[in-house]
Motif scaffolding. Structure first.
Motif, mmCIF file in Angstrom:
data_model
loop_
_atom_site.group_PDB
_atom_site.id
_atom_site.type_symbol
_atom_site.label_atom_id
_atom_site.label_comp_id
_atom_site.label_asym_id
_atom_site.label_seq_id
_atom_site.Cartn_x
_atom_site.Cartn_y
_atom_site.Cartn_z
ATOM 1 N N ALA A 161 0.851 -1.186 0.000
ATOM 2 C CA ALA A 161 0.000 0.000 0.000
ATOM 3 C C ALA A 161 0.885 1.234 0.000
ATOM 4 C CB ALA A 161 -0.935 0.005 1.208
ATOM 5 N N ALA A 162 0.311 2.363 -0.415
ATOM 6 C CA ALA A 162 1.066 3.612 -0.477
ATOM 7 C C ALA A 162 0.166 4.779 -0.131
ATOM 8 C CB ALA A 162 1.658 3.812 -1.875
ATOM 9 N N PHE A 163 0.657 5.657 0.738
ATOM 10 C CA PHE A 163 -0.003 6.937 0.963
ATOM 11 C C PHE A 163 0.535 7.928 -0.056
ATOM 12 C CE2 PHE A 163 -0.766 5.238 5.294
ATOM 13 C CZ PHE A 163 -2.129 5.504 5.369
ATOM 14 N N GLY A 170 -3.661 18.506 -0.360
ATOM 15 C CA GLY A 170 -3.098 18.663 0.971
ATOM 16 C C GLY A 170 -3.404 17.544 1.931
ATOM 17 N N TRP A 171 -4.121 16.527 1.489
ATOM 18 C CA TRP A 171 -4.460 15.375 2.332
ATOM 19 C C TRP A 171 -3.938 14.095 1.673
ATOM 20 C CZ3 TRP A 171 -6.313 16.671 6.958
ATOM 21 C CH2 TRP A 171 -6.996 17.891 7.104
ATOM 22 N N LEU A 172 -3.347 13.220 2.480
ATOM 23 C CA LEU A 172 -2.818 11.975 1.941
ATOM 24 C C LEU A 172 -3.932 10.988 1.629
ATOM 25 C CD1 LEU A 172 0.375 11.240 4.065
ATOM 26 C CD2 LEU A 172 0.223 12.133 1.732
ATOM 27 N N ASP A 173 -3.952 10.527 0.400
ATOM 28 C CA ASP A 173 -4.876 9.491 -0.047
ATOM 29 C C ASP A 173 -4.186 8.133 0.088
ATOM 30 O OD1 ASP A 173 -6.670 11.654 -0.983
ATOM 31 O OD2 ASP A 173 -5.079 11.956 -2.456
ATOM 32 N N LEU A 174 -4.897 7.073 -0.251
ATOM 33 C CA LEU A 174 -4.387 5.727 0.003
ATOM 34 C C LEU A 174 -4.614 4.820 -1.193
ATOM 35 C CD1 LEU A 174 -3.246 3.589 2.001
ATOM 36 C CD2 LEU A 174 -5.591 3.280 2.827
ATOM 37 N N PHE A 175 -3.519 4.263 -1.721
ATOM 38 C CA PHE A 175 -3.581 3.272 -2.801
ATOM 39 C C PHE A 175 -3.261 1.913 -2.204
ATOM 40 C CE2 PHE A 175 -1.994 0.660 -6.222
ATOM 41 C CZ PHE A 175 -2.825 0.973 -7.286
ATOM 42 N N VAL A 176 -4.100 0.919 -2.498
ATOM 43 C CA VAL A 176 -3.944 -0.423 -1.933
ATOM 44 C C VAL A 176 -3.829 -1.445 -3.062
ATOM 45 C CG1 VAL A 176 -4.946 -2.188 -0.435
ATOM 46 C CG2 VAL A 176 -5.291 0.243 0.096
ATOM 47 N N CYS A 177 -2.738 -2.210 -3.045
ATOM 48 C CA CYS A 177 -2.570 -3.313 -3.993
ATOM 49 C C CYS A 177 -3.341 -4.529 -3.496
ATOM 50 C CB CYS A 177 -1.095 -3.691 -4.105
ATOM 51 S SG CYS A 177 -0.036 -2.456 -4.844
ATOM 52 N N LEU A 213 -8.314 2.553 -4.603
ATOM 53 C CA LEU A 213 -7.876 3.924 -4.333
ATOM 54 C C LEU A 213 -8.902 4.602 -3.448
ATOM 55 C CD1 LEU A 213 -5.817 6.203 -4.829
ATOM 56 C CD2 LEU A 213 -7.205 6.896 -6.802
ATOM 57 N N PHE A 214 -8.428 5.139 -2.320
ATOM 58 C CA PHE A 214 -9.285 5.840 -1.378
ATOM 59 C C PHE A 214 -8.852 7.303 -1.298
ATOM 60 C CE2 PHE A 214 -9.153 1.418 0.088
ATOM 61 C CZ PHE A 214 -10.513 1.123 0.210
ATOM 62 N N ARG A 215 -9.809 8.206 -1.506
ATOM 63 C CA ARG A 215 -9.526 9.639 -1.425
ATOM 64 C C ARG A 215 -9.800 10.138 -0.011
ATOM 65 N NH1 ARG A 215 -12.002 14.635 -1.667
ATOM 66 N NH2 ARG A 215 -10.786 16.261 -2.731
ATOM 67 N N ASN A 216 -8.851 10.860 0.545
ATOM 68 C CA ASN A 216 -8.964 11.414 1.883
ATOM 69 C C ASN A 216 -9.914 12.610 1.863
ATOM 70 O OD1 ASN A 216 -8.528 12.587 4.443
ATOM 71 N ND2 ASN A 216 -6.368 12.003 4.453
ATOM 72 N N ASN A 217 -10.993 12.529 2.624
ATOM 73 C CA ASN A 217 -11.989 13.605 2.663
ATOM 74 C C ASN A 217 -11.580 14.759 3.576
ATOM 75 O OD1 ASN A 217 -13.848 12.236 0.951
ATOM 76 N ND2 ASN A 217 -14.555 11.017 2.697
ATOM 77 N N ARG A 462 0.777 24.378 2.645
ATOM 78 C CA ARG A 462 -0.305 24.150 1.680
ATOM 79 C C ARG A 462 -0.371 22.672 1.290
ATOM 80 N NH1 ARG A 462 -3.598 28.759 0.371
ATOM 81 N NH2 ARG A 462 -2.424 30.535 1.164
ATOM 82 N N ALA A 463 0.793 22.054 1.118
ATOM 83 C CA ALA A 463 0.852 20.622 0.817
ATOM 84 C C ALA A 463 0.614 19.820 2.089
ATOM 85 C CB ALA A 463 2.221 20.277 0.227
ATOM 86 N N ASN A 464 0.491 18.484 1.958
ATOM 87 C CA ASN A 464 0.382 17.630 3.139
ATOM 88 C C ASN A 464 1.591 17.869 4.045
ATOM 89 O OD1 ASN A 464 2.453 15.231 2.612
ATOM 90 N ND2 ASN A 464 1.439 15.677 0.666
ATOM 91 N N ARG A 465 1.404 17.635 5.324
ATOM 92 C CA ARG A 465 2.379 18.071 6.320
ATOM 93 C C ARG A 465 3.787 17.555 6.062
ATOM 94 N NH1 ARG A 465 5.011 16.489 10.773
ATOM 95 N NH2 ARG A 465 5.418 18.062 12.374
ATOM 96 N N ASP A 466 3.947 16.297 5.624
ATOM 97 C CA ASP A 466 5.274 15.729 5.434
ATOM 98 C C ASP A 466 5.825 15.931 4.034
ATOM 99 O OD1 ASP A 466 5.478 14.857 8.067
ATOM 100 O OD2 ASP A 466 4.475 12.955 7.626
ATOM 101 N N GLY A 467 5.083 16.671 3.194
ATOM 102 C CA GLY A 467 5.580 16.957 1.852
ATOM 103 C C GLY A 467 5.637 15.748 0.950
ATOM 104 N N VAL A 468 4.845 14.715 1.240
ATOM 105 C CA VAL A 468 4.840 13.513 0.404
ATOM 106 C C VAL A 468 4.435 13.886 -1.023
ATOM 107 C CG1 VAL A 468 3.732 11.278 0.019
ATOM 108 C CG2 VAL A 468 4.374 11.989 2.335
ATOM 109 N N GLY A 469 5.228 13.475 -1.988
ATOM 110 C CA GLY A 469 4.992 13.822 -3.385
ATOM 111 C C GLY A 469 5.813 14.995 -3.866
ATOM 112 N N ALA A 470 6.478 15.706 -2.948
ATOM 113 C CA ALA A 470 7.343 16.818 -3.360
ATOM 114 C C ALA A 470 8.585 16.273 -4.060
ATOM 115 C CB ALA A 470 7.740 17.650 -2.147
#
Length: 554
Positions: A161-163, A170-177, A213-217, A462-470
């Protein structure tokens, strides 16, 4: 490489000294249920925010030869518990599983880490057979199971899985294999190749299934957008996942390693939907158009051209698949020209990671290894079930097997599965933790001796707190640039240190450019020459990011 190279680093087996006593328990049966040979995973995370990486392991559960779907695998015996170890200030680890509340309830496989609510605490997602578990970190050393309330329990058999903030809101979503459409009743009787007993069945015997794929609300819940996003358009047999912006359009893309069928590359269209483009981009098959058993995977710019390349580990005789990113939405199969093919002809790889183990500025390649069939040595002469880990050194884009030169941990054969990479002791070089099927893990300490490094810790506003995807680009004083993405995801069933690591050789850092998921491009010129730096995203108007606006902060 930058300047005169120091002596190569050596690695040490620090498992016993670490205080980690975990042992994976697959609960093997004479029936040879397929899940018995697939686990488990490991995550490196600083769950208590003390600046030191802690370690989480997934585990199996008690099963019997007469299992049916009416029975649930039994995890009550503590030898089947998932385990969380907190690192203390002396570098040892203490078992805090019970206090933290993360022992688990399922036959578990993978782990993913991310701050789902932007509160500054790392949360934990655990995949398994039957259901998955989302643990929200309460910030006091404990976790609470919020799977049902969040809507991410899922079903079937989940693997990696991957966040990832796929919509840049600005919110981490979730991909699940998800691996296969499989049940206890559907497990077949498959004879071993020598006819002398049973073997674990090939995945071709079981139907493919969609990933999720789950979108963070943004309110503690997730929406299942598997269909509306286009992820459900293809069915696969997913084991590994890696994320990066392979086409540099500001949208993070998702690669999925599929077992014995074509691979998937989901291109992010930037409108909330994905298009599967593996065939079009050249990463679906090997150079002869054949499928392979994709297991672990990672993105990394191994040749320093500014574009993320792709590695996929495979089974023996298939050779690990290295795809070079040529730009213009095309990859080329580089397994043979890079030397990876020669080094992996007899290997079976699972967890993998591009890493600069000697801090010379070039990404090397690591893989945990072990065959899927515990009967392989009986049916195929010269092939082993247990295999030592693999370390390939990168010399200007060509890889050389240095496993026999870097220390005892790379000489001992095991049934390796998951693997996570991070700087456990904050000394500037990368360490490795490997899970071994039905056995003790391997904690590999990098004893140093290479070049200097810079660790980059991101803090989004503005981005998610840990900058995931930067995307982070480092320029050193000699003008050389390196590119990396901020993510904890890749490998197999596992999650890495969330800090971005750059090797510097004998050079020094001069400038950082951070391309935040929000669209802000930030240049930082006040950078320490080496060590660690925290880069905070400046507030401002959103750039190319999409979504409902910036995430709130406590």
């Amino acid at each position: 490489m930058s300047g005169t190279q120091p002596a190569p680093p050596q690695f040490a087996d620090a498992t016993n000294a670490s205080g980690i006593t975990f042992r994976h328990a697959a609960s093997k049966t004479e029936v040879k249920f397929l899940p018995e040979t697939m686990g488990g995973g490991v995550a490196l995370l600083d769950y208590d925010g003390d600046g030191r990486l802690d370690v989480f392991f997934t585990n199996g559960a008690s099963i019997a030869a007469d299992m049916t779907s009416a029975r649930t695998p039994d995890k009550r015996d503590e030898r089947f518990w998932n385990r969380l170890y907190r690192q203390t200030d002396d570098g040892r680890f203490t078992d805090v599983t019970v206090a933290a509340g993360v022992a688990g309830r399922h036959y578990d496989f993978g782990a993913a880490t991310g701050d789902i609510d932007n509160d500054g605490d790392t949360d934990l997602y655990v995949t398994g057979y039957g259901a998955n578990t989302l643990y929200r970190n309460q910030g006091d050393g404990t976790f609470i199971d919020v799977s049902a309330a969040a809507g991410v329990s899922a079903s079937g058999w989940s693997s990696s899985a991957a966040f990832v903030d796929y919509d840049n809101d600005g919110w981490l979503d979730l991909f699940v294999c998800r691996y296969l459409t499989w049940s206890w009743e559907a497990n077949l009787t498959c004879p071993s190749a020598d006819g002398g007993g049973r073997a674990y069945c090939h995945p071709r015997h079981f139907p493919a299934v969609t990933n999720l794929l789950f979108r963070n609300n943004g309110n503690g819940t997730f929406a299942d957008v598997t269909r509306s996003s286009g992820i459900a358009a293809v069915h696969g047999k997913a084991l590994g996942v890696a994320v990066d912006d392979y086409d540099a359009d500001g949208q993070v893309d998702i690669f999925v390693a599929n077992d014995s069928m074509r691979q998937f590359l989901f291109r992010n269209r930037g409108d909330g939907t994905f298009h599967e483009v593996a065939v079009d981009t050249g990463v679906a098959f090997d150079e002869d158009g054949r499928t392979f058993a994709g297991m672990g995977t990672d993105f990394g710019d191994y040749d320093g051209d500014g574009r993320p390349d792709l590695i996929v580990t495979t089974l023996s005789l298939e050779r690990y698949a290295l795809f070079h990113n040529d730009g213009a939405d095309r990859f080329s199969y580089a397994t043979h020209v890079s030397g990876v093919g020669r080094a992996t002809a007899r290997a079976s790889g699972w967890g993998t990671r591009f890493l600069d183990y000697d801090n010379d500025g070039d990404l090397d390649l690591f893989a945990a290894q072990g065959h899927v069939l515990d009967t392989v040595s009986q049916s195929r002469q010269g092939y082993a079930y247990e295999q030592p880990p693999l370390l390939l050194r990168n010399d200007a884009g060509r890889f050389t097997d240095v496993s026999s030169e870097v220390g005892a941990p790379f000489l001992e054969a095991r049934a390796g599965r998951g693997a996570a990479v991070g700087d456990l002791d904050n000394d500037g070089d990368l360490d490795i933790v490997i899970t071994n099927l039905d056995g003790a893990p391997l904690v590999i300490r990098n004893k140093g001796g290479g070049g200097r490094s810079l660790r980059v810790r991101l803090r989004g506003s503005r981005a998610n707190r840990d900058g995931v995807g930067a995307v982070v680009v480092l320029t050193d004083v000699g003008g050389r640039t390196q590119r990396a993405i901020c993510t904890t995801s890749s490998s197999y069933l596992s999650a890495h240190d969330g800090r971005v690591h750059f090797g510097l050789g004998t050079s020094a850092a001069r400038r950082l450019e951070v391309r935040w998921p929000s669209g802000i491009v930030q240049t930082v010129t006040t950078v320490p020459p080496h060590g660690e730096v925290v880069v905070r995203e400046p507030p401002g108007r959103r750039g190319t990011g999409r979504g409902n606006g910036p995430a709130s902060r406590p």
